[in-house]
Design an enzyme around this catalytic site. Sequence first.
Site, PDB file in Angstrom:
ATOM      1  CG  HIS A   9      37.307  28.778  32.772  1.00 27.03           C
ATOM      2  ND1 HIS A   9      37.903  28.299  31.629  1.00 27.03           N
ATOM      3  CD2 HIS A   9      38.317  28.918  33.674  1.00 27.03           C
ATOM      4  CE1 HIS A   9      39.199  28.152  31.822  1.00 27.03           C
ATOM      5  NE2 HIS A   9      39.485  28.516  33.065  1.00 27.03           N
ATOM      6  CD  GLU A  83      25.875  37.880  44.071  1.00 22.18           C
ATOM      7  OE1 GLU A  83      26.688  38.207  44.966  1.00 22.18           O
ATOM      8  OE2 GLU A  83      24.951  37.059  44.258  1.00 22.18           O
TER       9      GLU A  83
END
Length: 202
Positions: A9, A83
């Site tokens: 991230h 997802e």
Amino acid sequence: MPTLYLMRHGQTEYNVAGLVQGHCDSPLTEEGVAQARAAGRWFASRGVVPTRLCSSPLGRTRATLEIVRAKLDAAPEALPEIEVVDGLIERSYGSLEGGSREEVPADLWNPGEEVVAYGGEGSRALRERMVRTLTGLMRASGSDSVIAVSHGSATAQFKDAWAEHARCPQDVWIGNCFILVYEFDPATGIFVNTEIADPAEG
């Protein structure tokens, strides 16, 4: 051969403050947003059109992947929805979470089993979880090209699990939004790391 793009991230406020995140969450900084945009441009410049987009359940990974998705060189309707995959979550550091990194009694990303005494997840369990999760993802139908956004320690443990098969240098610090490219062989279940990219470098 199916391809996995495993990505950390973007930079968060906890990263800047030197705090332990684990299962805690922290928003992306402006730099983190810029890193995610650079990652999206990296994928677009290479013509990557993913067949699956997978994120850890934590907000910092979802936010990163949403920015990447918006930068991909494809019409939004041609792209899969994101997802949430529980198995991509960062290790828990137990009662150490939210505190200073200096309070962790071992290397932050590879503390071995030292954090178990604090209610955290040991490195052995984390490595097994990441391998199991990503193997399951890549064996599933439609997983020809998968972008999966996870975390620093989780990604490092997965990388170490397949280091002996790698075709690129492994002694690399995994910075925010770095992308690890893997070829996956469904017949053997082996992941081969072919590249570790820093999108900021183009």
